[in-house]
Every structure is written in C-alpha cells, then in structure tokens.
Design a protein around this motif. Sequence first.
Motif, PDB file in Angstrom:
ATOM      1  N   ALA A 171      14.022 -28.842  13.719  1.00 11.36           N
ATOM      2  CA  ALA A 171      13.443 -29.158  12.416  1.00 11.36           C
ATOM      3  C   ALA A 171      11.961 -28.805  12.363  1.00 11.36           C
ATOM      4  N   ASP A 172      11.514 -28.365  11.199  1.00 13.67           N
ATOM      5  CA  ASP A 172      10.093 -28.073  10.974  1.00 13.67           C
ATOM      6  C   ASP A 172       9.472 -29.267  10.263  1.00 13.67           C
ATOM      7  N   PRO A 173       8.614 -30.021  10.946  1.00 14.49           N
ATOM      8  CA  PRO A 173       8.082 -31.238  10.336  1.00 14.49           C
ATOM      9  C   PRO A 173       6.897 -31.013   9.401  1.00 14.49           C
ATOM     10  N   ALA A 174       6.350 -29.824   9.393  1.00 14.39           N
ATOM     11  CA  ALA A 174       5.118 -29.590   8.645  1.00 14.39           C
ATOM     12  C   ALA A 174       5.235 -29.921   7.152  1.00 14.39           C
ATOM     13  N   PRO A 175       6.295 -29.481   6.456  1.00 14.82           N
ATOM     14  CA  PRO A 175       6.390 -29.814   5.031  1.00 14.82           C
ATOM     15  C   PRO A 175       6.444 -31.317   4.777  1.00 14.82           C
ATOM     16  N   ASP A 176       7.135 -32.053   5.641  1.00  9.65           N
ATOM     17  CA  ASP A 176       7.224 -33.500   5.460  1.00  9.65           C
ATOM     18  C   ASP A 176       5.855 -34.152   5.613  1.00  9.65           C
ATOM     19  N   LEU A 177       5.097 -33.745   6.624  1.00 10.08           N
ATOM     20  CA  LEU A 177       3.785 -34.340   6.853  1.00 10.08           C
ATOM     21  C   LEU A 177       2.871 -34.127   5.651  1.00 10.08           C
ATOM     22  N   ALA A 178       2.984 -32.980   5.025  1.00 10.37           N
ATOM     23  CA  ALA A 178       2.118 -32.662   3.887  1.00 10.37           C
ATOM     24  C   ALA A 178       2.448 -33.489   2.657  1.00 10.37           C
ATOM     25  N   ARG A 179       3.663 -34.053   2.613  1.00 10.32           N
ATOM     26  CA  ARG A 179       4.082 -34.794   1.417  1.00 10.32           C
ATOM     27  C   ARG A 179       3.915 -36.307   1.544  1.00 10.32           C
ATOM     28  N   ILE A 180       3.463 -36.786   2.694  1.00 13.52           N
ATOM     29  CA  ILE A 180       3.302 -38.231   2.879  1.00 13.52           C
ATOM     30  C   ILE A 180       2.088 -38.714   2.088  1.00 13.52           C
ATOM     31  N   ARG A 181       2.295 -39.739   1.261  1.00 16.78           N
ATOM     32  CA  ARG A 181       1.232 -40.252   0.393  1.00 16.78           C
ATOM     33  C   ARG A 181       0.918 -41.726   0.639  1.00 16.78           C
ATOM     34  N   CYS A 182       1.781 -42.446   1.349  1.00 22.74           N
ATOM     35  CA  CYS A 182       1.587 -43.879   1.547  1.00 22.74           C
ATOM     36  C   CYS A 182       0.680 -44.136   2.749  1.00 22.74           C
ATOM     37  N   PRO A 183       0.158 -45.367   2.890  1.00 20.49           N
ATOM     38  CA  PRO A 183      -0.609 -45.702   4.095  1.00 20.49           C
ATOM     39  C   PRO A 183       0.248 -45.548   5.345  1.00 20.49           C
ATOM     40  N   VAL A 184      -0.358 -45.025   6.419  1.00 19.92           N
ATOM     41  CA  VAL A 184       0.367 -44.723   7.653  1.00 19.92           C
ATOM     42  C   VAL A 184      -0.363 -45.316   8.861  1.00 19.92           C
ATOM     43  N   LEU A 185       0.420 -45.982   9.717  1.00 16.19           N
ATOM     44  CA  LEU A 185      -0.079 -46.476  10.999  1.00 16.19           C
ATOM     45  C   LEU A 185       0.693 -45.770  12.106  1.00 16.19           C
ATOM     46  N   ILE A 186      -0.029 -45.220  13.081  1.00 14.46           N
ATOM     47  CA  ILE A 186       0.585 -44.557  14.234  1.00 14.46           C
ATOM     48  C   ILE A 186       0.298 -45.397  15.465  1.00 14.46           C
ATOM     49  N   LEU A 187       1.347 -45.858  16.135  1.00  9.88           N
ATOM     50  CA  LEU A 187       1.213 -46.661  17.345  1.00  9.88           C
ATOM     51  C   LEU A 187       1.726 -45.869  18.540  1.00  9.88           C
ATOM     52  N   GLY A 188       0.954 -45.823  19.605  1.00 13.57           N
ATOM     53  CA  GLY A 188       1.383 -45.101  20.790  1.00 13.57           C
ATOM     54  C   GLY A 188       0.774 -45.677  22.050  1.00 13.57           C
ATOM     55  N   GLY A 189       1.143 -45.089  23.173  1.00 10.42           N
ATOM     56  CA  GLY A 189       0.617 -45.516  24.458  1.00 10.42           C
ATOM     57  C   GLY A 189      -0.066 -44.369  25.170  1.00 10.42           C
ATOM     58  N   ASP A 190      -1.074 -44.703  25.970  1.00 10.12           N
ATOM     59  CA  ASP A 190      -1.788 -43.640  26.679  1.00 10.12           C
ATOM     60  C   ASP A 190      -1.019 -43.112  27.881  1.00 10.12           C
ATOM     61  N   GLN A 191       0.113 -43.792  28.213  1.00  5.11           N
ATOM     62  CA  GLN A 191       0.956 -43.336  29.315  1.00  5.11           C
ATOM     63  C   GLN A 191       2.308 -42.814  28.819  1.00  5.11           C
ATOM     64  N   ASP A 192       2.368 -42.419  27.550  1.00  7.48           N
ATOM     65  CA  ASP A 192       3.610 -41.888  26.975  1.00  7.48           C
ATOM     66  C   ASP A 192       4.015 -40.622  27.734  1.00  7.48           C
ATOM     67  N   GLY A 193       5.222 -40.651  28.308  1.00  3.89           N
ATOM     68  CA  GLY A 193       5.702 -39.510  29.070  1.00  3.89           C
ATOM     69  C   GLY A 193       6.438 -38.475  28.243  1.00  3.89           C
ATOM     70  N   VAL A 194       6.605 -38.742  26.944  1.00  3.63           N
ATOM     71  CA  VAL A 194       7.286 -37.798  26.048  1.00  3.63           C
ATOM     72  C   VAL A 194       6.259 -37.063  25.184  1.00  3.63           C
ATOM     73  N   PHE A 195       5.400 -37.826  24.512  1.00  2.00           N
ATOM     74  CA  PHE A 195       4.367 -37.240  23.658  1.00  2.00           C
ATOM     75  C   PHE A 195       2.995 -37.681  24.178  1.00  2.00           C
ATOM     76  N   SER A 196       2.201 -36.733  24.591  1.00  2.00           N
ATOM     77  CA  SER A 196       0.901 -37.012  25.193  1.00  2.00           C
ATOM     78  C   SER A 196      -0.072 -37.623  24.184  1.00  2.00           C
ATOM     79  N   GLN A 197      -1.172 -38.158  24.713  1.00  2.15           N
ATOM     80  CA  GLN A 197      -2.228 -38.666  23.823  1.00  2.15           C
ATOM     81  C   GLN A 197      -2.704 -37.573  22.878  1.00  2.15           C
ATOM     82  N   GLU A 198      -2.840 -36.368  23.383  1.00  2.00           N
ATOM     83  CA  GLU A 198      -3.313 -35.263  22.555  1.00  2.00           C
ATOM     84  C   GLU A 198      -2.342 -34.988  21.407  1.00  2.00           C
ATOM     85  N   GLU A 199      -1.044 -35.061  21.697  1.00  2.00           N
ATOM     86  CA  GLU A 199      -0.047 -34.840  20.644  1.00  2.00           C
ATOM     87  C   GLU A 199      -0.084 -35.960  19.613  1.00  2.00           C
ATOM     88  N   GLN A 200      -0.291 -37.190  20.069  1.00  2.00           N
ATOM     89  CA  GLN A 200      -0.381 -38.315  19.140  1.00  2.00           C
ATOM     90  C   GLN A 200      -1.628 -38.190  18.258  1.00  2.00           C
TER      91      GLN A 200
END
Length: 269
Positions: free
Chosen positions: A197-226
Amino acid sequence: MSADLRFAKYRLPSGLGLHVAEQGPEDGRAVLMLHGYSDSWVSYSRILPLLPTDWHVIMPDQRGHGDSDRPMDGYAPADLAGDAIQLMDLLGIAEAALVGHSMGSFIARTVAAQAPERVERLVLVGSAATARNAVTQDLLREVEALDDPVGGDFVRAFQASTIHRPVPAAFFERVVAESLKLPARVWQAALSALLAADPAPDLARIRCPVLILGGDQDGVFSQEEQKHLATRIPGAILKISPEIGHDPQWEAPDEVALDLHAFLQGPND
C-alpha cells in the motif's frame, strides 16, 4: 479486566462477521481501537481497566484475525478500513476517536482519509510513514514460507521480537495464542497487502488532531521513521518513550492510558 467487558459477533452489510469486544456505555464517547498484525482485541486488554468508564471502547478483531471471519481475500488497508466504517455504521456511531497500533495504525489512517467526518481524533501507536522497510520485508520473506499449521515457535519468536520491556507471562502467552488462530494465508495476505500500500495519499488527507506514540527501542519502526511520520502529518504530536519497544500499550499500559486520556479529553485545536 473490566467487569463491563462484553463480546458480540456482528455481521457487516458486506456479509463479513466481525468479533468485537466492547467496554463502557453505548452512548459514551466512542473510541475505536484497531489492533496490529496477527493480534486481536487482546492487544488492548492491559489498558482497558485504566480507561475512563464513560468511554464506549470498541475493539474489533479485524478480518482474518482473532475470532472474526477469515475470507479468502480483502486484506488491503482500504478493505480493513471499510470494515471499520461499516462497523461504526452498524453500531450507530457517527464519529469516533480512532486508536491504531502497528498494522492497525495504517488502517486507522486510511479510515481518517476515506471518511474524515467520522474521525474526531487519531492516535497512532508503533507506526511509521510507510510499513515497508528492511525489517518488515525480512518478515514477509519468512511469512511467505509458512505452511499450516503455523508453528508456535515462529509465532512466539515474532511476538517476542516486538517487545523491549518485559510483559506479564500470562499476557504474552495469550497474545501468542491469538496469533496462532491465523492460518498461513492470512499471515501472508495481510502483510503483503500492507507493504504494497502507498500511504502518502492518506497522510495528506488527515485533518483531525493526531497523537503518535512510540518507543525508542522499537525493533520494527526506528525512532527516525517515527519522527519522519510526524513531519508528514501537520500538527501531529509525537511522544517517543524511553526503554519501550514496538508495543507501548503492552509494555507501559499506565503511561499509554494517561496519554490517551489527556489527548482524547483535550480541547479541539
């Protein structure tokens, strides 16, 4: 576990049967929680007793997962997002706050893009701008080699690889048991569709308030990716917690419950 927790199998207009766990009054603040890859509603069980009792928390097992139906196709994020919207329709929920973990975060984002008027707030847990990276591509190669029955050793190793801070043994075994419900074809279809899937179009259409929660030891998505994800959603709030892996709601349920309460109860900007 909350004494108010209840379960039902809802038949969507599409004909799909979704197993759903619910907590709180049906006329309460609607909070729809979407679990990650190979998980089920159990993924949120550690935070349920910590959430406000007046929230109507809805946690479906997404198609192919948990105790929901396992159709032969329809595992793209757009398909799973359509299931979530149909479930909201069926329950008479005009607008909800959406919480999505890992795969569920991509589904939640798709709901917010497909039906922005239905999503008042969005919480993305253990996420990234795109699901496709070296870790998930390696996982896909492993998954493509799976046969039925899927082995417990594979499932246990997969789930353990997502955790940094230890979780209760009984909870971890329950998570493994839920993942063992998936046949090989669902493991394969859900992950291949997510990575395609290409997530770019979806990200561009988000209009509501957004909170992103992550961990600095995430082994799937790095801090840089978050951090990159946060730059792609204007106004998004990013919180990366120390010594937490890919599953904050498993590893630090008290902290995640407080974050959810503060964000969902906060003013609309």
